[in-house]
Design an enzyme around this catalytic site. Structure first.
Site, mmCIF file in Angstrom:
data_model
loop_
_atom_site.group_PDB
_atom_site.id
_atom_site.type_symbol
_atom_site.label_atom_id
_atom_site.label_comp_id
_atom_site.label_asym_id
_atom_site.label_seq_id
_atom_site.Cartn_x
_atom_site.Cartn_y
_atom_site.Cartn_z
ATOM 1 N N HIS A 103 1.377 3.180 -8.456
ATOM 2 C CA HIS A 103 2.027 2.590 -7.284
ATOM 3 C C HIS A 103 2.385 1.129 -7.540
ATOM 4 C CE1 HIS A 103 -1.641 0.426 -5.864
ATOM 5 N NE2 HIS A 103 -2.307 1.511 -6.235
ATOM 6 N N ASP A 114 2.943 -1.178 -4.845
ATOM 7 C CA ASP A 114 2.492 -2.073 -3.779
ATOM 8 C C ASP A 114 1.064 -2.535 -4.032
ATOM 9 O OD1 ASP A 114 1.670 0.609 -3.330
ATOM 10 O OD2 ASP A 114 1.269 0.194 -1.217
ATOM 11 N N ASP A 142 -5.178 -3.054 -9.842
ATOM 12 C CA ASP A 142 -4.807 -2.060 -8.823
ATOM 13 C C ASP A 142 -3.360 -2.248 -8.400
ATOM 14 O OD1 ASP A 142 -4.858 -0.113 -6.874
ATOM 15 O OD2 ASP A 142 -5.974 -1.319 -5.421
ATOM 16 N N GLU A 147 1.412 3.207 -1.397
ATOM 17 C CA GLU A 147 0.122 3.851 -1.638
ATOM 18 C C GLU A 147 -1.004 3.164 -0.875
ATOM 19 O OE1 GLU A 147 -3.750 4.771 -3.497
ATOM 20 O OE2 GLU A 147 -2.777 2.813 -3.301
ATOM 21 N N GLU A 148 -0.863 1.845 -0.676
ATOM 22 C CA GLU A 148 -1.934 1.085 -0.025
ATOM 23 C C GLU A 148 -1.934 1.226 1.493
ATOM 24 O OE1 GLU A 148 -4.308 -0.004 -1.535
ATOM 25 O OE2 GLU A 148 -3.770 -0.701 -3.536
#
Length: 434
Positions: free
Chosen positions: A81, A83, A113, A147-148
């Protein structure tokens, strides 16, 4: 083997991607497009034909397919991802979107991340283009938005509206696996994720009788809500062992020379010491109250009070979770899902898991690979709608004292350059053999 240019590029790409502020504050407040365009351009330079897809303007996803040599083989999804979660610059040693490389470390939000993995994917694909390498099976690359938060603009949108791009994919790899876990006694453990707990973010609503704060009120919505969230917070969930968690406990027990007594898992976790942290959050369901909202004036009893709870449930234990919430909230508090996604389970005896294990062990022969279940979730949940089995495999070799888990969503997120180099080598090795 990935070439020297790939090792340089993974650092550059990680730093460049961090500089794009793709903060996802929820509620649609995010712009992934600049990072998506950057990733797509790097793929196009390697001869791929990436497509950019949006459900909402600016919430951009990138998908490309690298054709393999065996058209009869199932395809593999490799996804990351774009974001990131918010970062307060005043709390950081460096600006969270600087992408600064200092003393052999890349700093910034997304360093672990998961812009590091995005950069590894780009570096490997470009190295293959220079070398003329083609994998055995098709590799579908996806860089996702959102995704977050809910993934509605990202993997959910892709799975629901663009399933054709993932035709033939049966397995996938993404974040949160194959990193170095130091147990404090010299052992280096590399957990590879083969499962995720389900997501159950809840909204609780208590209703009562509004009134003056000085009067007796037996129907106080705040009191009713407080009682419910206290019951939830203090609840002791029973043990529920999934196949992945059983395998994790078995392999960790063997590593430490401990009898794998699953009749007393809590005692076993204690015997495993620090290594038990890899498993302790995934032997039960959980529910943690996280947000409260009630009232507008100190002398007014509100007629409604709201709370939010971060719930997680294990594969096969969703019915138990729902029934428990019904009981703990009681008759005066309603609950509903604010966000709900499935729990995942992946086989640890598959050829793909064996190849991931072998790739890590080739470059970290002193390490011990074990399966584990993620306590949280990833985009693998949405891609599972397409029948894709997901693994967590974003390899990093980390030095002693480098707390990988604490840096997820933490202050001063960073990743060593050498860890990125290791990740490229391992990912390259795995994808060549997969």
């Amino acid at each position: 083997m990935a070439d020297e240019r790939a090792l340089d590029e993974v650092v550059t790409f990680t730093s460049d991607l961090i500089r794009f502020d793709t903060t996802n504050r929820g509620g649609g407040d995010c712009q992934e497009r600049p990072a998506a365009e950057y990733a797509a351009a790097r793929l196009a330079e390697a001869g791929l034909e990436p497509v950019l897809l949006e459900r909402t303007p600016g919430r951009t996803n990138v998908v490309a397919r690298l054709e393999g040599t065996d058209p009869s083989a199932d395809a593999l999804l490799v996804h990351g991802h774009l974001d990131v979660v918010p970062a307060e610059a005043a709390d950081w040693s460096v600006h969270p979107f600087s992408g600064e490389v200092r003393d052999g470390v890349v700093w910034g939000r997304g360093a672990v991340d998961m812009k590091n993995m995005d950069a590894m994917i780009l570096a490997v694909v470009r190295a293959w283009a220079r070398e003329g390498v083609r994998p055995r099976r098709d590799v579908v690359i996806a860089f996702t938005a959102d995704e977050e938060a809910s993934a509605e603009d990202g993997s959910g949108f892709l799975a629901d509206r663009h399933a054709d791009l993932f035709e033939g994919c049966t397995e996938g790899i993404s974040e949160s696996g194959a990193f170095t876990f130091h147990d404090g006694s010299g052992r280096q453990i590399y957990p590879i994720a083969a499962g995720e707990r389900g997501t159950a973010w809840l909204k609780l609503t208590a209703r009562g009788r509004a009134g003056h704060g000085s009067k007796v009120n037996r129907e106080n919505a705040v009191t009713r809500l407080a009682a419910a969230i206290t019951r939830i917070g203090e609840h002791q969930w029973p043990l529920r062992l999934t196949p992945t968690v059983r395998a994790a406990l078995g392999e960790l027990a063997a590593l430490y020379g401990i009898e794998p007594d699953l009749s007393d898992v809590d005692a076993l976790l204690d015997k495993l010491g620090t290594a038990g942290k890899l498993v302790e959050a995934t032997v039960r369901n959980s529910a943690n109250p996280t947000m409260l909202d009630a009232g507008y004036k100190v002398n007014v009893i509100p007629g409604e009070a709201v709370a939010h709870v971060d719930g997680r449930y294990l594969s096969g234990a969703e019915d138990e979770f729902r029934a428990t919430m019904d009981r703990l909230t009681g008759p005066d508090v309603d609950w509903e899902f604010a966000h709900h996604e499935v729990a995942l389970q992946a086989p640890v005896d598959s050829p793909t898991f064996a190849l991931m294990r072998a790739a890590v062990e080739e470059f970290a022969p002193e390490g011990h690979v074990v399966p584990y279940c993620m306590s949280g979730g990833t985009d693998a949940k949405q891609f599972s709608r397409l029948g894709i089995t997901g693994y967590g495999f974003a390899p990093l070799k980390l030095p002693e004292g480098f707390d990988y888990q604490a840096l997820f969503h933490g202050v001063d997120e960073r990743v060593p350059v050498e860890a990125l180099h290791f990740g490229v080598r391992v990912l390259d090795r795995f994808l060549r053999t997969a």
